[in-house]
Write a protein that holds these residues in place. Structure first.
Motif, PDB file in Angstrom:
ATOM      1  N   PRO A  37       0.883  -1.416   0.127  1.00 28.45           N
ATOM      2  CA  PRO A  37      -0.017  -0.006   0.008  1.00 28.45           C
ATOM      3  C   PRO A  37       0.920   1.123   0.121  1.00 28.45           C
ATOM      4  CG  PRO A  37       0.221  -1.075   2.231  1.00 28.45           C
ATOM      5  CD  PRO A  37       0.593  -1.976   1.338  1.00 28.45           C
ATOM      6  N   HIS A  38       0.261   2.062  -0.612  1.00 31.74           N
ATOM      7  CA  HIS A  38       0.862   3.609  -0.683  1.00 31.74           C
ATOM      8  C   HIS A  38      -0.194   4.551  -0.267  1.00 31.74           C
ATOM      9  CE1 HIS A  38       4.441   1.963  -2.434  1.00 31.74           C
ATOM     10  NE2 HIS A  38       3.920   1.423  -3.188  1.00 31.74           N
ATOM     11  N   SER A  39       0.188   5.791   0.287  1.00 33.38           N
ATOM     12  CA  SER A  39      -0.476   6.952   0.594  1.00 33.38           C
ATOM     13  C   SER A  39       0.152   8.290   0.367  1.00 33.38           C
ATOM     14  CB  SER A  39      -0.905   6.754   1.878  1.00 33.38           C
ATOM     15  OG  SER A  39       0.296   7.169   2.967  1.00 33.38           O
ATOM     16  N   VAL A  40      -0.538   9.159   0.476  1.00 30.74           N
ATOM     17  CA  VAL A  40       0.404  10.740   0.278  1.00 30.74           C
ATOM     18  C   VAL A  40      -0.109  11.504   1.617  1.00 30.74           C
ATOM     19  CG1 VAL A  40       0.276  12.609  -1.323  1.00 30.74           C
ATOM     20  CG2 VAL A  40      -0.361  10.551  -2.395  1.00 30.74           C
ATOM     21  N   TYR A  41       1.271  12.265   1.981  1.00 30.80           N
ATOM     22  CA  TYR A  41       1.014  13.020   3.110  1.00 30.80           C
ATOM     23  C   TYR A  41       1.696  14.111   2.681  1.00 30.80           C
ATOM     24  CZ  TYR A  41      -0.257   9.382   6.445  1.00 30.80           C
ATOM     25  OH  TYR A  41      -1.197   8.541   7.055  1.00 30.80           O
ATOM     26  N   LEU A  42       1.283  15.246   3.282  1.00 29.38           N
ATOM     27  CA  LEU A  42       1.923  16.594   3.065  1.00 29.38           C
ATOM     28  C   LEU A  42       2.343  17.063   4.345  1.00 29.38           C
ATOM     29  CD1 LEU A  42       1.925  18.809   1.054  1.00 29.38           C
ATOM     30  CD2 LEU A  42      -0.309  19.950   2.159  1.00 29.38           C
ATOM     31  N   LEU A  43       3.790  17.182   4.239  1.00 33.34           N
ATOM     32  CA  LEU A  43       4.517  17.424   5.564  1.00 33.34           C
ATOM     33  C   LEU A  43       4.504  18.692   5.851  1.00 33.34           C
ATOM     34  CD1 LEU A  43       7.487  14.793   4.275  1.00 33.34           C
ATOM     35  CD2 LEU A  43       5.650  14.500   6.596  1.00 33.34           C
ATOM     36  N   PRO A  44       4.685  19.454   7.067  1.00 31.17           N
ATOM     37  CA  PRO A  44       4.375  20.418   7.385  1.00 31.17           C
ATOM     38  C   PRO A  44       5.714  21.370   7.218  1.00 31.17           C
ATOM     39  CG  PRO A  44       4.827  19.480   9.258  1.00 31.17           C
ATOM     40  CD  PRO A  44       4.485  18.510   8.290  1.00 31.17           C
ATOM     41  N   ASN A  45       6.660  20.997   7.146  1.00 34.71           N
ATOM     42  CA  ASN A  45       7.974  21.891   6.986  1.00 34.71           C
ATOM     43  C   ASN A  45       9.359  20.951   6.534  1.00 34.71           C
ATOM     44  OD1 ASN A  45       9.192  20.409   9.290  1.00 34.71           O
ATOM     45  ND2 ASN A  45       7.850  21.590  10.609  1.00 34.71           N
ATOM     46  N   LEU A  46      10.332  21.776   6.305  1.00 40.57           N
ATOM     47  CA  LEU A  46      11.515  21.206   5.755  1.00 40.57           C
ATOM     48  C   LEU A  46      12.120  20.180   6.745  1.00 40.57           C
ATOM     49  CD1 LEU A  46      13.813  20.846   3.454  1.00 40.57           C
ATOM     50  CD2 LEU A  46      15.083  22.666   4.726  1.00 40.57           C
ATOM     51  N   ARG A  47      12.166  20.306   7.967  1.00 39.83           N
ATOM     52  CA  ARG A  47      12.752  19.195   8.840  1.00 39.83           C
ATOM     53  C   ARG A  47      11.931  18.040   9.045  1.00 39.83           C
ATOM     54  NH1 ARG A  47      14.738  20.897  14.689  1.00 39.83           N
ATOM     55  NH2 ARG A  47      16.147  19.275  14.823  1.00 39.83           N
ATOM     56  N   SER A  48      10.650  18.131   9.078  1.00 42.40           N
ATOM     57  CA  SER A  48       9.694  17.134   8.744  1.00 42.40           C
ATOM     58  C   SER A  48      10.205  16.263   7.377  1.00 42.40           C
ATOM     59  CB  SER A  48       8.356  17.181   9.083  1.00 42.40           C
ATOM     60  OG  SER A  48       7.993  17.876   9.987  1.00 42.40           O
ATOM     61  N   PHE A  49      10.254  16.840   6.226  1.00 42.87           N
ATOM     62  CA  PHE A  49      10.595  16.207   5.067  1.00 42.87           C
ATOM     63  C   PHE A  49      11.881  15.584   5.206  1.00 42.87           C
ATOM     64  CE2 PHE A  49      12.815  16.928   1.005  1.00 42.87           C
ATOM     65  CZ  PHE A  49      12.122  16.094   0.083  1.00 42.87           C
ATOM     66  N   LEU A  50      13.101  16.335   5.511  1.00 37.43           N
ATOM     67  CA  LEU A  50      14.175  15.680   5.728  1.00 37.43           C
ATOM     68  C   LEU A  50      14.453  14.386   6.536  1.00 37.43           C
ATOM     69  CD1 LEU A  50      16.614  18.843   5.531  1.00 37.43           C
ATOM     70  CD2 LEU A  50      16.134  17.379   3.730  1.00 37.43           C
ATOM     71  N   THR A  51      13.647  14.646   7.766  1.00 39.06           N
ATOM     72  CA  THR A  51      13.893  13.396   8.755  1.00 39.06           C
ATOM     73  C   THR A  51      12.532  12.363   8.395  1.00 39.06           C
ATOM     74  OG1 THR A  51      12.390  14.470  10.209  1.00 39.06           O
ATOM     75  CG2 THR A  51      14.860  14.784  10.410  1.00 39.06           C
ATOM     76  N   CYS A  52      11.584  12.762   7.519  1.00 37.80           N
ATOM     77  CA  CYS A  52      10.227  11.856   7.085  1.00 37.80           C
ATOM     78  C   CYS A  52       9.514  11.476   8.552  1.00 37.80           C
ATOM     79  CB  CYS A  52      10.741  10.405   6.826  1.00 37.80           C
ATOM     80  SG  CYS A  52      11.510  10.541   5.141  1.00 37.80           S
ATOM     81  N   ASP A  53       9.453  12.674   9.242  1.00 38.38           N
ATOM     82  CA  ASP A  53       8.840  12.940  10.346  1.00 38.38           C
ATOM     83  C   ASP A  53       7.187  13.117  10.025  1.00 38.38           C
ATOM     84  OD1 ASP A  53       7.512  13.081  12.710  1.00 38.38           O
ATOM     85  OD2 ASP A  53       8.560  14.950  13.311  1.00 38.38           O
ATOM     86  N   LEU A  54       6.405  12.066  10.094  1.00 37.32           N
ATOM     87  CA  LEU A  54       4.972  12.095   9.742  1.00 37.32           C
ATOM     88  C   LEU A  54       4.180  12.770  10.897  1.00 37.32           C
ATOM     89  CD1 LEU A  54       4.932   8.865   7.761  1.00 37.32           C
ATOM     90  CD2 LEU A  54       4.841  11.281   6.623  1.00 37.32           C
ATOM     91  N   SER A  55       4.595  12.617  12.285  1.00 37.14           N
ATOM     92  CA  SER A  55       3.777  13.290  13.136  1.00 37.14           C
ATOM     93  C   SER A  55       2.628  14.236  13.331  1.00 37.14           C
ATOM     94  CB  SER A  55       4.559  13.135  14.583  1.00 37.14           C
ATOM     95  OG  SER A  55       5.291  14.469  14.572  1.00 37.14           O
ATOM     96  N   ARG A  56       3.265  15.266  12.382  1.00 38.36           N
ATOM     97  CA  ARG A  56       2.510  16.505  12.321  1.00 38.36           C
ATOM     98  C   ARG A  56       1.699  16.561  10.578  1.00 38.36           C
ATOM     99  NH1 ARG A  56       4.609  21.912  14.282  1.00 38.36           N
ATOM    100  NH2 ARG A  56       5.929  21.434  12.700  1.00 38.36           N
ATOM    101  N   ALA A  57       2.181  15.657   9.827  1.00 40.33           N
ATOM    102  CA  ALA A  57       1.674  15.784   8.687  1.00 40.33           C
ATOM    103  C   ALA A  57       0.397  15.326   8.327  1.00 40.33           C
ATOM    104  CB  ALA A  57       2.376  14.737   7.850  1.00 40.33           C
ATOM    105  N   GLU A  58      -0.292  15.836   7.134  1.00 42.22           N
ATOM    106  CA  GLU A  58      -1.689  15.747   6.943  1.00 42.22           C
ATOM    107  C   GLU A  58      -1.907  14.746   5.944  1.00 42.22           C
ATOM    108  OE1 GLU A  58      -5.262  18.387   4.436  1.00 42.22           O
ATOM    109  OE2 GLU A  58      -3.535  19.337   5.082  1.00 42.22           O
ATOM    110  N   GLN A  59      -2.651  13.573   6.067  1.00 39.95           N
ATOM    111  CA  GLN A  59      -2.891  12.545   4.988  1.00 39.95           C
ATOM    112  C   GLN A  59      -3.768  13.330   3.889  1.00 39.95           C
ATOM    113  OE1 GLN A  59      -4.667   8.926   6.069  1.00 39.95           O
ATOM    114  NE2 GLN A  59      -3.501   7.892   4.352  1.00 39.95           N
TER     115      GLN A  59
END
Length: 184
Positions: free
Chosen positions: A110-132
């Protein structure tokens, strides 16, 4: 060693400059006649008037485009989407990104798409504050469409397997939509 704010800002500047350089490398430069340098507000090169690259009534714009994320490879594990974004940009406000992927089955992950809130989340793949923005079921058929409505960085990632697809499968990229194309 931890990730610092300065490293994040520097990375964002380098990535944005690279995307702008690649996106504008083949664009013609507008040449203004020597007598055009009138510095009055309403009739200057810098003033808001028809013919200015970002004027709402500018006739030198293109209609919004649709981009299939990953091209014929679609949205899948192991594909380099950062390269894809650099090679397919520039992207503009109101362009549409189409995420196509198979719905989950016994033979596909399975795959999904998340919109990450900032560059730090993007670089570290931190999905904790991301929006699906797309579930595992939304990528089938014609795919999930995401319209770039705002002039700010959009960080995308696959959120499946607790971010493993983002961290190890390169299923992440970002775009910085421009305000409008100018074709000289």
């Amino acid at each position: 060693m931890g990730f610092t704010c300065a490293q994040g800002v520097l990375t964002l500047l380098v990535l944005t400059a690279s995307m702008l350089a690649v996106g504008t490398a083949s664009r013609p430069i507008a040449v203004r006649p020597a007598n055009h340098w009138n510095f009055g507000f309403n009739n200057s090169f810098w003033g808001p008037r028809n013919g200015h690259p970002f004027h709402p009534n500018n006739n030198n714009t293109r209609p919004p485009k649709k981009f299939i994320v990953g091209g014929s490879d679609h949205w899948r594990y192991g594909f380099n989407y950062t390269d894809w974004a650099l090679n397919n940009g520039p992207f503009y406000v109101n362009d549409t990104l189409v995420f196509k992927y198979d719905p989950p089955s016994k033979t596909t992950f399975p795959h999904s798409v998340y919109l990450l809130p900032n560059l730090r989340s993007f670089l570290t793949c931190d999905l904790s504050r991301a929006e699906q923005v797309a579930t595992v079921a939304q990528g089938g058929g014609e795919g999930f469409e995401f319209v770039l409505k705002n002039w700010w960085p959009h960080y995308f990632a696959c959120g499946e397997h607790d971010g493993l697809h983002c961290k190890e499968g390169m299923m992440k990229f970002f775009v910085m939509p421009l305000l409008g194309p100018y074709h000289g």
